[in-house]
Design a protein around this motif. Structure first.
Motif, PDB file in Angstrom:
ATOM      1  N   GLY A  46       0.815  -1.206   0.000  1.00  0.00           N
ATOM      2  CA  GLY A  46       0.000   0.000   0.000  1.00  0.00           C
ATOM      3  C   GLY A  46       0.845   1.251   0.000  1.00  0.00           C
ATOM      4  N   LEU A  47       0.317   2.310   0.601  1.00  0.00           N
ATOM      5  CA  LEU A  47       0.960   3.608   0.592  1.00  0.00           C
ATOM      6  C   LEU A  47       2.270   3.596   1.375  1.00  0.00           C
ATOM      7  N   SER A  48       3.326   4.125   0.766  1.00  0.00           N
ATOM      8  CA  SER A  48       4.647   4.138   1.376  1.00  0.00           C
ATOM      9  C   SER A  48       5.300   5.488   1.123  1.00  0.00           C
ATOM     10  N   ARG A  49       6.060   5.979   2.097  1.00  0.00           N
ATOM     11  CA  ARG A  49       6.882   7.182   1.922  1.00  0.00           C
ATOM     12  C   ARG A  49       8.329   6.732   1.834  1.00  0.00           C
ATOM     13  N   GLU A  50       9.016   7.164   0.769  1.00  0.00           N
ATOM     14  CA  GLU A  50      10.347   6.640   0.471  1.00  0.00           C
ATOM     15  C   GLU A  50      11.296   7.764   0.082  1.00  0.00           C
ATOM     16  N   TYR A  51      12.594   7.508   0.319  1.00  0.00           N
ATOM     17  CA  TYR A  51      13.642   8.400  -0.161  1.00  0.00           C
ATOM     18  C   TYR A  51      14.151   7.879  -1.497  1.00  0.00           C
ATOM     19  N   TRP A  52      14.324   8.777  -2.463  1.00  0.00           N
ATOM     20  CA  TRP A  52      14.920   8.473  -3.760  1.00  0.00           C
ATOM     21  C   TRP A  52      15.930   9.573  -4.061  1.00  0.00           C
ATOM     22  N   THR A  53      16.970   9.255  -4.820  1.00  0.00           N
ATOM     23  CA  THR A  53      17.911  10.265  -5.272  1.00  0.00           C
ATOM     24  C   THR A  53      17.950  10.278  -6.799  1.00  0.00           C
ATOM     25  N   HIS A  54      18.050  11.463  -7.366  1.00  0.00           N
ATOM     26  CA  HIS A  54      18.086  11.612  -8.823  1.00  0.00           C
ATOM     27  C   HIS A  54      19.548  11.558  -9.270  1.00  0.00           C
ATOM     28  N   ASP A  55      20.109  10.355  -9.272  1.00  0.00           N
ATOM     29  CA  ASP A  55      21.530  10.145  -9.564  1.00  0.00           C
ATOM     30  C   ASP A  55      21.941  10.610 -10.948  1.00  0.00           C
ATOM     31  N   MET A  56      21.141  10.351 -11.952  1.00  0.00           N
ATOM     32  CA  MET A  56      21.511  10.685 -13.331  1.00  0.00           C
ATOM     33  C   MET A  56      20.850  11.989 -13.777  1.00  0.00           C
ATOM     34  N   GLY A  57      20.682  12.872 -12.816  1.00  0.00           N
ATOM     35  CA  GLY A  57      20.080  14.173 -13.090  1.00  0.00           C
ATOM     36  C   GLY A  57      20.723  15.200 -12.183  1.00  0.00           C
ATOM     37  N   ALA A  59      20.936  15.171  -8.901  1.00  0.00           N
ATOM     38  CA  ALA A  59      21.480  14.569  -7.675  1.00  0.00           C
ATOM     39  C   ALA A  59      20.698  14.942  -6.414  1.00  0.00           C
ATOM     40  N   ALA A  60      19.504  15.464  -6.567  1.00  0.00           N
ATOM     41  CA  ALA A  60      18.685  15.844  -5.408  1.00  0.00           C
ATOM     42  C   ALA A  60      18.108  14.610  -4.722  1.00  0.00           C
ATOM     43  N   TRP A  61      17.968  14.689  -3.389  1.00  0.00           N
ATOM     44  CA  TRP A  61      17.243  13.671  -2.634  1.00  0.00           C
ATOM     45  C   TRP A  61      15.787  14.077  -2.593  1.00  0.00           C
ATOM     46  N   LEU A  62      14.901  13.097  -2.805  1.00  0.00           N
ATOM     47  CA  LEU A  62      13.470  13.352  -2.896  1.00  0.00           C
ATOM     48  C   LEU A  62      12.696  12.482  -1.922  1.00  0.00           C
ATOM     49  N   LEU A  63      11.588  13.011  -1.428  1.00  0.00           N
ATOM     50  CA  LEU A  63      10.614  12.235  -0.665  1.00  0.00           C
ATOM     51  C   LEU A  63       9.485  11.886  -1.622  1.00  0.00           C
ATOM     52  N   VAL A  64       9.239  10.603  -1.785  1.00  0.00           N
ATOM     53  CA  VAL A  64       8.233  10.129  -2.738  1.00  0.00           C
ATOM     54  C   VAL A  64       7.157   9.370  -1.979  1.00  0.00           C
ATOM     55  N   GLU A  65       5.914   9.724  -2.218  1.00  0.00           N
ATOM     56  CA  GLU A  65       4.785   8.974  -1.672  1.00  0.00           C
ATOM     57  C   GLU A  65       4.269   8.099  -2.802  1.00  0.00           C
ATOM     58  N   ARG A  66       4.354   6.770  -2.604  1.00  0.00           N
ATOM     59  CA  ARG A  66       4.062   5.825  -3.678  1.00  0.00           C
ATOM     60  C   ARG A  66       3.234   4.663  -3.147  1.00  0.00           C
ATOM     61  N   ASP A  67       2.299   4.184  -3.958  1.00  0.00           N
ATOM     62  CA  ASP A  67       1.534   2.984  -3.640  1.00  0.00           C
ATOM     63  C   ASP A  67       2.350   1.790  -4.128  1.00  0.00           C
ATOM     64  N   THR A  68       2.745   0.911  -3.222  1.00  0.00           N
ATOM     65  CA  THR A  68       3.607  -0.219  -3.581  1.00  0.00           C
ATOM     66  C   THR A  68       2.872  -1.315  -4.344  1.00  0.00           C
ATOM     67  N   VAL A  69       1.559  -1.261  -4.392  1.00  0.00           N
ATOM     68  CA  VAL A  69       0.783  -2.247  -5.145  1.00  0.00           C
ATOM     69  C   VAL A  69       0.616  -1.808  -6.597  1.00  0.00           C
ATOM     70  N   THR A  70       0.214  -0.557  -6.792  1.00  0.00           N
ATOM     71  CA  THR A  70      -0.061  -0.057  -8.143  1.00  0.00           C
ATOM     72  C   THR A  70       1.097   0.753  -8.722  1.00  0.00           C
ATOM     73  N   HIS A  71       2.068   1.121  -7.893  1.00  0.00           N
ATOM     74  CA  HIS A  71       3.200   1.988  -8.259  1.00  0.00           C
ATOM     75  C   HIS A  71       2.743   3.392  -8.633  1.00  0.00           C
TER      76      HIS A  71
END
Length: 84
Positions: A46-57, A59-71
């Motif tokens: 279900g709903l998850s809050r995650e850290y992602w980094t834009h490595d090939m862009g 380089a910012a760190w991002l907070l992403v709210e994503r549904d792990t079932v539907t993406h």
């Protein structure tokens, strides 16, 4: 799956690296709470809050709210602007 970087716009997922789920760390020294934090986590679908980094862009760190079932991506914000 595509993420919309607040700085670079919409990009393919391959430009980003998953940094982990946003979890609240226990206070204090090593003990049962730390053991549970490291080894005994729930992994609900279900709903998850995650850290992602834009490595090939940018380089910012991002907070992403994503549904792990539907993406489905609900929100993307730079780290430091608050949780999505």
């Amino acid at each position: 799956m595509r993420l919309t970087c607040p700085h670079c716009g919409e990009r393919d997922l391959r430009e980003f690296t998953f940094g982990g789920a946003t979890l609240t760390r226990p206070e204090g020294d090593w003990g049962p709470d730390w053991d549970a934090y490291i080894h005994l986590r729930e992994n609900p679908a279900g709903l998850s809050r995650e850290y992602w980094t834009h490595d090939m862009g940018c380089a910012a760190w991002l907070l992403v709210e994503r549904d792990t079932v539907t993406h489905d991506i609900r929100a993307v914000r730079p780290v430091g602007e608050g949780a999505p």
